[in-house]
Design an enzyme around this catalytic site. Structure first.
Site: not given
Ligand SMILES: [Zn+2]
Length: 219
Positions: A171, A13, A127, A88, A160
């Site tokens: 998620r 995004k 990542r 949302r 992470r």
């Protein structure tokens, strides 16, 4: 032109927002930034929001809506904006429509970025982040010069917990479930634009431009 950006974590995004800003001069309004700014500046709304966040509760819609409303009245939004992280929920979407009607504005398109779960998992599990300074790396595209150590501060580089493949899958499922009503809502209004964002930003921007032309939103 006013847009809403929808996209799962890892769907790119930020990159699309940057390209839309360059091409059309649209102001990027991320609710994450908006919350941080209001809380950081101790505004009345920021203090109200913080009280809920500190308790671990969701910030009620009326506070979020008021923050967005305030931001949309800023000068840099007059020539067009793109909302990221808002709305949302359907009540938020309806509140947005009402506030825009008051100023004679509307949402022209809802850009829904599509990236397959497999690609997102690959992007996110690549990542790494520096434990000391927060610098981010990608094992495939932007690895640190020295294995496991930060180029900036020599701190230890870690993955992470949120970026582990299993967590990412959860998620993504949560995101899809929560976003589906909004996707259906805007599809029903005929302004949903589905954009494939797996093949790079050039390809994504061409799809956006073609769709805007076919809808006579741009020439
Ligand atoms: Zn570092």
């Amino acid at each position: 032109m006013n847009f809403i950006l929808l996209g799962a974590p890892g769907s790119g995004k930020g990159t699309v927002a940057e390209a839309l800003n360059k091409s059309f001069g649209l102001t990027h309004i991320s609710t994450g930034d908006l919350f941080r700014m209001n809380i950081g500046n101790c505004t009345e709304l920021g203090q109200k929001a913080k009280a809920f966040i500190d308790k671990g509760d969701l910030v009620p819609d009326d506070i979020t809506v008021a923050m967005v409303k305030g931001r949309l009245s800023d000068k840099d939004c007059l020539s067009g904006f793109m909302l990221d992280g808002f709305p949302r929920t359907i009540p938020q979407a309806e509140a947005l429509e009402t506030m825009l009607q008051l100023t004679g504005q509307k949402i022209d398109a809802v850009i829904n970025l599509q990236v397959s779960d497999a690609v997102i998992i690959r992007r996110i599990s690549d990542r790494r982040v520096c434990k000391e300074c927060g610098a981010t790396y990608s094992i495939s595209f932007n690895p640190p010069l020295k294995e496991d150590h930060c180029d900036v501060c020599d701190g230890l580089i870690v993955q992470r917990a949120d970026d582990m493949p299993d967590t990412v899958l959860t998620r993504l499922a949560t995101y899809a479930r929560k976003t589906k009503p909004l996707v259906d809502y805007y599809a029903g209004k005929g302004i949903l634009m589905t954009v494939d964002n797996e093949m790079g930003i050039g390809f994504a921007m061409r799809q956006i431009q073609d769709e805007l032309k076919s809808k006579n939103i741009i020439n």
